[in-house]
Every structure is written in structure tokens, then in C-alpha cells.
Write a protein that holds these residues in place. Structure first.
Motif, PDB file in Angstrom:
ATOM      1  N   THR A  50      -3.852 -10.411  -9.073  1.00  0.00           N
ATOM      2  CA  THR A  50      -4.182 -11.804  -9.309  1.00  0.00           C
ATOM      3  C   THR A  50      -3.975 -12.140 -10.780  1.00  0.00           C
ATOM      4  N   ILE A  51      -3.889 -13.454 -11.054  1.00  0.00           N
ATOM      5  CA  ILE A  51      -3.653 -13.913 -12.418  1.00  0.00           C
ATOM      6  C   ILE A  51      -4.432 -15.198 -12.654  1.00  0.00           C
ATOM      7  N   VAL A  52      -5.070 -15.289 -13.827  1.00  0.00           N
ATOM      8  CA  VAL A  52      -5.848 -16.469 -14.162  1.00  0.00           C
ATOM      9  C   VAL A  52      -4.903 -17.611 -14.547  1.00  0.00           C
ATOM     10  N   PRO A  53      -5.403 -18.854 -14.607  1.00  0.00           N
ATOM     11  CA  PRO A  53      -4.514 -20.000 -14.860  1.00  0.00           C
ATOM     12  C   PRO A  53      -3.667 -19.879 -16.118  1.00  0.00           C
ATOM     13  N   SER A  54      -4.252 -19.389 -17.188  1.00  0.00           N
ATOM     14  CA  SER A  54      -3.505 -19.300 -18.438  1.00  0.00           C
ATOM     15  C   SER A  54      -2.469 -18.190 -18.417  1.00  0.00           C
ATOM     16  N   GLY A  55      -2.628 -17.265 -17.490  1.00  0.00           N
ATOM     17  CA  GLY A  55      -1.761 -16.086 -17.475  1.00  0.00           C
ATOM     18  C   GLY A  55      -2.222 -14.993 -18.416  1.00  0.00           C
ATOM     19  N   PHE A  56      -3.314 -15.239 -19.123  1.00  0.00           N
ATOM     20  CA  PHE A  56      -3.779 -14.291 -20.133  1.00  0.00           C
ATOM     21  C   PHE A  56      -4.342 -13.022 -19.510  1.00  0.00           C
ATOM     22  N   SER A  57      -4.972 -13.154 -18.354  1.00  0.00           N
ATOM     23  CA  SER A  57      -5.581 -11.993 -17.706  1.00  0.00           C
ATOM     24  C   SER A  57      -5.010 -11.789 -16.318  1.00  0.00           C
ATOM     25  N   THR A  58      -4.792 -10.530 -16.001  1.00  0.00           N
ATOM     26  CA  THR A  58      -4.318 -10.156 -14.677  1.00  0.00           C
ATOM     27  C   THR A  58      -5.162  -9.009 -14.147  1.00  0.00           C
ATOM     28  N   TYR A  59      -5.182  -8.865 -12.840  1.00  0.00           N
ATOM     29  CA  TYR A  59      -5.971  -7.826 -12.182  1.00  0.00           C
ATOM     30  C   TYR A  59      -5.099  -7.169 -11.115  1.00  0.00           C
ATOM     31  N   TYR A  60      -5.278  -5.860 -10.972  1.00  0.00           N
ATOM     32  CA  TYR A  60      -4.443  -5.119 -10.036  1.00  0.00           C
ATOM     33  C   TYR A  60      -5.270  -4.121  -9.234  1.00  0.00           C
ATOM     34  N   ALA A  61      -4.828  -3.914  -8.009  1.00  0.00           N
ATOM     35  CA  ALA A  61      -5.390  -2.823  -7.227  1.00  0.00           C
ATOM     36  C   ALA A  61      -4.986  -1.496  -7.876  1.00  0.00           C
ATOM     37  N   ASP A  62      -5.864  -0.519  -7.795  1.00  0.00           N
ATOM     38  CA  ASP A  62      -5.559   0.785  -8.394  1.00  0.00           C
ATOM     39  C   ASP A  62      -4.255   1.360  -7.847  1.00  0.00           C
ATOM     40  N   SER A  63      -3.975   1.082  -6.590  1.00  0.00           N
ATOM     41  CA  SER A  63      -2.800   1.667  -5.932  1.00  0.00           C
ATOM     42  C   SER A  63      -1.479   1.131  -6.478  1.00  0.00           C
ATOM     43  N   VAL A  64      -1.524   0.000  -7.206  1.00  0.00           N
ATOM     44  CA  VAL A  64      -0.268  -0.580  -7.695  1.00  0.00           C
ATOM     45  C   VAL A  64      -0.203  -0.652  -9.218  1.00  0.00           C
ATOM     46  N   LYS A  65      -1.271  -0.278  -9.901  1.00  0.00           N
ATOM     47  CA  LYS A  65      -1.272  -0.339 -11.362  1.00  0.00           C
ATOM     48  C   LYS A  65      -0.135   0.494 -11.938  1.00  0.00           C
ATOM     49  N   GLY A  66       0.555  -0.089 -12.898  1.00  0.00           N
ATOM     50  CA  GLY A  66       1.668   0.590 -13.537  1.00  0.00           C
ATOM     51  C   GLY A  66       2.985   0.412 -12.802  1.00  0.00           C
ATOM     52  N   ARG A  67       2.933  -0.132 -11.592  1.00  0.00           N
ATOM     53  CA  ARG A  67       4.161  -0.341 -10.804  1.00  0.00           C
ATOM     54  C   ARG A  67       4.433  -1.818 -10.532  1.00  0.00           C
ATOM     55  N   PHE A  68       3.388  -2.602 -10.350  1.00  0.00           N
ATOM     56  CA  PHE A  68       3.530  -4.023 -10.024  1.00  0.00           C
ATOM     57  C   PHE A  68       3.062  -4.874 -11.203  1.00  0.00           C
ATOM     58  N   THR A  69       3.683  -6.039 -11.352  1.00  0.00           N
ATOM     59  CA  THR A  69       3.200  -7.034 -12.299  1.00  0.00           C
ATOM     60  C   THR A  69       3.220  -8.406 -11.628  1.00  0.00           C
ATOM     61  N   ILE A  70       2.393  -9.326 -12.165  1.00  0.00           N
ATOM     62  CA  ILE A  70       2.251 -10.650 -11.554  1.00  0.00           C
ATOM     63  C   ILE A  70       2.431 -11.728 -12.612  1.00  0.00           C
ATOM     64  N   PRO A  71       3.653 -12.027 -12.994  1.00  0.00           N
ATOM     65  CA  PRO A  71       3.870 -13.126 -13.933  1.00  0.00           C
ATOM     66  C   PRO A  71       3.795 -14.481 -13.221  1.00  0.00           C
ATOM     67  N   ARG A  72       3.557 -15.522 -13.986  1.00  0.00           N
ATOM     68  CA  ARG A  72       3.550 -16.863 -13.412  1.00  0.00           C
ATOM     69  C   ARG A  72       4.298 -17.809 -14.335  1.00  0.00           C
ATOM     70  N   ASP A  73       4.880 -18.853 -13.746  1.00  0.00           N
ATOM     71  CA  ASP A  73       5.579 -19.889 -14.484  1.00  0.00           C
ATOM     72  C   ASP A  73       4.927 -21.210 -14.105  1.00  0.00           C
ATOM     73  N   ASN A  74       4.012 -21.670 -14.932  1.00  0.00           N
ATOM     74  CA  ASN A  74       3.259 -22.877 -14.590  1.00  0.00           C
ATOM     75  C   ASN A  74       4.140 -24.121 -14.560  1.00  0.00           C
TER      76      ASN A  74
END
Length: 126
Positions: A50-74
């Protein structure tokens, strides 16, 4: 009516990459909490990232950390899920979700999200 439309799913071999996209129509995604969940038949829904509105903070499941990222383009009301080093256990239906941002609560609590996409299938073969 708000619509979240996912794209980018498909089949890939283990170790490969895919990028999922979620475009939010008739909805201002810039002030909203957005995320990706996944669920295979017979399994519980799992928060992936998940990603907060500003994009400043993101959260990941342990199973995907280091492999997945969640960028956003507002500017485009779009959130992505970049998936690298895919594993067969990543095979799932992936859903985009959006909801109003608020502090507190678990990052992957599905009740925080009002809107859901139809899902896109990701299949990783060994």
C-alpha cells in the motif's frame, strides 16, 4: 461511478518481472490510500503493498519485501505494482484498492478501502 481498472497481469517464468497498473477513473486518487491485495481460490485475501497519498510512505507484506514496489503517479490517478524476482507462490489474482487516508489501523486492513478493481491474474511458472 468510481472505477479502478487493473492491467498488466499475465504469465511469466520464475525470476521474471511484471508491472501491474491501476487507473482510477472519476476519482481523485491523489488524496487517497491505495494498495494491492491478492487472493487465490480457497485462500485468505492478503495485503501485498500500500501507499499513502503523498507517496512518502509505503507498506509491504514480508513475503514481497525487496522484490515488489508500489509507485504512484497522482497526475494520472494511477498506482503501479512493480514485481521483480517473481516466484511460483506469487501466483494469484491481484486486486487494486482505494480508500480515504487516515492514521491508525493496520496497513493491510481491507476495511480501509472503499473501492476495488476487478482483478488481474498473475501466473508464475517454475
Amino acid at each position: 461511478q468510481v472505477r479502478l481498472v487493473e492491467s498488466g497481469g499475465g504469465s511469466v517464468q520464475a525470476g521474471g518481472s511484471l508491472r501491474l497498473s491501476c487507473a482510477a477513473s472519476r476519482y481523485s486518487g491523489s488524496s487517497n490510500y491505495m494498495g494491492w491485495f491478492r487472493r487465490a481460490p480457497g485462500k485468505e485475501r492478503e495485503g501485498v503493498a500500500t501507499i499513502v497519498p503523498s507517496g512518502f510512505s509505503t507498506y509491504y507484506a514480508d513475503s514481497v519485501k525487496g522484490r515488489f514496489t508500489i509507485p504512484r503517479d497522482n497526475a494520472k490517478n494511477t498506482v503501479y505494482l512493480q514485481m521483480n524476482s517473481l516466484k511460483p507462490e506469487d501466483t494469484d489474482m491481484y486486486y487494486c484498492a482505494a480508500g480515504p487516508w487516515s492514521f491508525g489501523g493496520a496497513w493491510d486492513d481491507a476495511r480501509r478501502f472503499n473501492f476495488w478493481g476487478q482483478g488481474t491474474q498473475v501466473t508464475v511458472s517454475s
